[in-house]
Scaffold this motif. Structure first.
Motif, PDB file in Angstrom:
ATOM      1  N   THR A 162       0.833  -1.208   0.000  1.00 27.50           N
ATOM      2  CA  THR A 162       0.000   0.000   0.000  1.00 27.50           C
ATOM      3  C   THR A 162       0.864   1.254   0.000  1.00 27.50           C
ATOM      4  N   GLY A 166       0.813   4.207  -2.896  1.00 26.87           N
ATOM      5  CA  GLY A 166       0.612   5.606  -2.518  1.00 26.87           C
ATOM      6  C   GLY A 166       1.783   6.491  -2.903  1.00 26.87           C
ATOM      7  N   VAL A 246      -7.022   7.198  -8.319  1.00 26.37           N
ATOM      8  CA  VAL A 246      -6.461   7.217  -6.967  1.00 26.37           C
ATOM      9  C   VAL A 246      -6.856   8.548  -6.347  1.00 26.37           C
ATOM     10  N   PHE A 249      -4.596   9.159  -0.461  1.00 22.39           N
ATOM     11  CA  PHE A 249      -3.618   8.280   0.164  1.00 22.39           C
ATOM     12  C   PHE A 249      -3.128   8.942   1.440  1.00 22.39           C
ATOM     13  N   CYS A 251      -0.557   7.913   5.132  1.00 22.17           N
ATOM     14  CA  CYS A 251       0.204   6.937   5.907  1.00 22.17           C
ATOM     15  C   CYS A 251       0.634   7.591   7.217  1.00 22.17           C
ATOM     16  N   ALA A 273      -6.781   9.799   4.672  1.00 22.31           N
ATOM     17  CA  ALA A 273      -6.938   9.392   3.277  1.00 22.31           C
ATOM     18  C   ALA A 273      -8.210   9.978   2.672  1.00 22.31           C
ATOM     19  N   LEU A 391      -5.592   3.720   1.159  1.00 24.18           N
ATOM     20  CA  LEU A 391      -5.778   4.243  -0.202  1.00 24.18           C
ATOM     21  C   LEU A 391      -7.278   4.365  -0.481  1.00 24.18           C
TER      22      LEU A 391
END
Length: 395
Positions: A162, A166, A246, A249, A251, A273, A391
């Motif tokens: 993932t 991203g 997309v 994203f 993290c 996200a 995502l």
């Protein structure tokens, strides 16, 4: 910041050597588990890729690659073919390759340690270093298909795939690449690796039952999942078919415990996200959960989804109930699953579900696929070390 779209998918998974076979296995909830070939007499069961034609289909010499790199090359080739990327329509110096893995070269390392310590050979095979390098899978994808853009591996345990997708999207947004071949690949089914996981007492003895009462742990798997991303402008210019966008994203790190998942960290990354994609919780129609089948992870992810989505929590399913836990490959495989769900208008089920757990009380689409009009879907990965990634894909 450029819009990023997905135009190609590739997968190698247990019971599935390509995308159509994978979708068929996934939507049927067909978990394929057996004792591993590397430990046939033990009590461990795994989800293993057993395709006998695997090495024959490689565009490079199979003996030069660790098994994880072989899986990455095959999945990348399918994704590139679906996207119809070639030197006639794309500047290959502008094609990035980012592959995630949790433990690179495990098969090669296991073989060479056996050679040294069991067989008493004076030294490992000369290609041991290149086969076990962390960057090997990304390098071989680059070599196999002549891709000359930014190329590297991301290693963040079970969030690796993932993260790779991203970060590939961010490279395109920033203008550092026009196209990115991104995802994850892992081949962890060696004797030493499996016994190490078994020593943690978190492996299920039969099948993986995410979110179900009576779940007993995760099931190790192997495979690769790869997505071809490109800028929307680049896709339009060459007449590519867009599979998904997309949209967002994010993290994060929990900065807490190495093993115990944080509900707060999971909720934070899902909210981030959604914000990155300009979406509200009610805009999401489906969540492909991390869903490992362990008591702690499934309980924490359920609580986190409630915190992030409230009453707007959508249907959820866990692909690991079918594929096993592919570790660094999981995020790539699950991103492919999420895009296929959007494309086909169907939510694949959480397989092997027995009955509700009072602590896991959301809609997990148990055992039977569900037709649904899907516009936006979220794919989650939560790794050891408190490493989180989410995502958002839209159509």
């Amino acid at each position: 910041m450029r819009e990023v779209v997905a135009t190609g998918l590739g997968v190698v998974a247990p019971g599935a050597g390509d995308v159509p076979a994978f979708w068929n296995v996934l939507r049927r909830g067909q978990a394929i588990t057996a004792p591993p070939s590397a430990l046939p007499d033990g009590k461990i069961r795994v989800a293993e890729v057993t395709d006998p034609t695997l090495t024959d289909r490689l565009p490079v010499k199979a003996a030069a690659l660790d098994r994880s790199a072989q899986l990455a090359v095959l999945a990348s080739g399918e994704a590139l073919a679906m996207a119809a990327i070639n030197s006639d329509n794309t500047d290959l110096t502008r094609v990035a390759v980012i592959i995630g893995n949790g433990g690179a070269g495990l098969t090669s390392l296991d073989e060479q340690f056996y050679r040294l310590y069991h067989d008493g050979q004076p030294r490992p095979h000369p290609m041991s270093v290149s086969k076990s390098m962390s960057s090997s899978s990304a390098s071989w994808v680059s070599i196999a298909y002549g891709l000359k853009g930014p190329t590297f591996v991301i290693a963040s345990a079970c969030a690796s795939g993932t993260h790779a997708i991203g970060i590939g999207a961010e490279l395109i947004k920033s203008g550092l690449a026009d196209v990115a071949v991104v995802g994850g690949a892992e081949a962890p089914l060696t004797r030493g690796t499996m016994l190490a996981w078994d020593s943690m007492r978190i492996l299920a003895p039969d099948v993986c039952r995410p979110f179900s009462k009576g779940r007993l742990g995760l099931l190790l798997g192997e495979g690769a999942g790869v997505v071809v991303l490109e800028s929307a402008d680049h896709a339009r210019a060459r007449g590519a078919i867009v599979l998904a966008r997309v949209a967002g994203f994010a993290c994060s790190a929990d900065a807490g415990d190495m093993f115990n998942p944080s509900e707060q960290g999971m909720a934070l990354v899902m909210n981030a996200a959604l914000k990155a994609g300009g979406l509200m919780p009610g805009d999401v129609d489906y969540i492909n959960a991390h869903g490992t089948g362990t008591l702690a992870n499934d309980r924490a992810e359920t609580a986190a989804i409630k915190a992030a989505f409230g009453a707007a929590a959508p249907p959820i399913s866990a692909s690991k109930s079918v594929t096993g836990h592919g570790l660094g490959a999981a995020g790539g495989i699950e991103a492919v699953a999420t895009i296929l769900a959007l494309q086909n208008g169907e939510i694949p089920p959480t397989a092997n579900y027995i009955e509700p757990d009072p602590e896991c009380d959301l809609d997990y689409v148990p055992n039977v696929a569900r037709p649904a009009g899907l516009r936006a879907a979220l794919s989650n990965s939560f790794a050891f070390g408190g490493l989180n990634a989410s995502l958002v894909f839209t159509v």
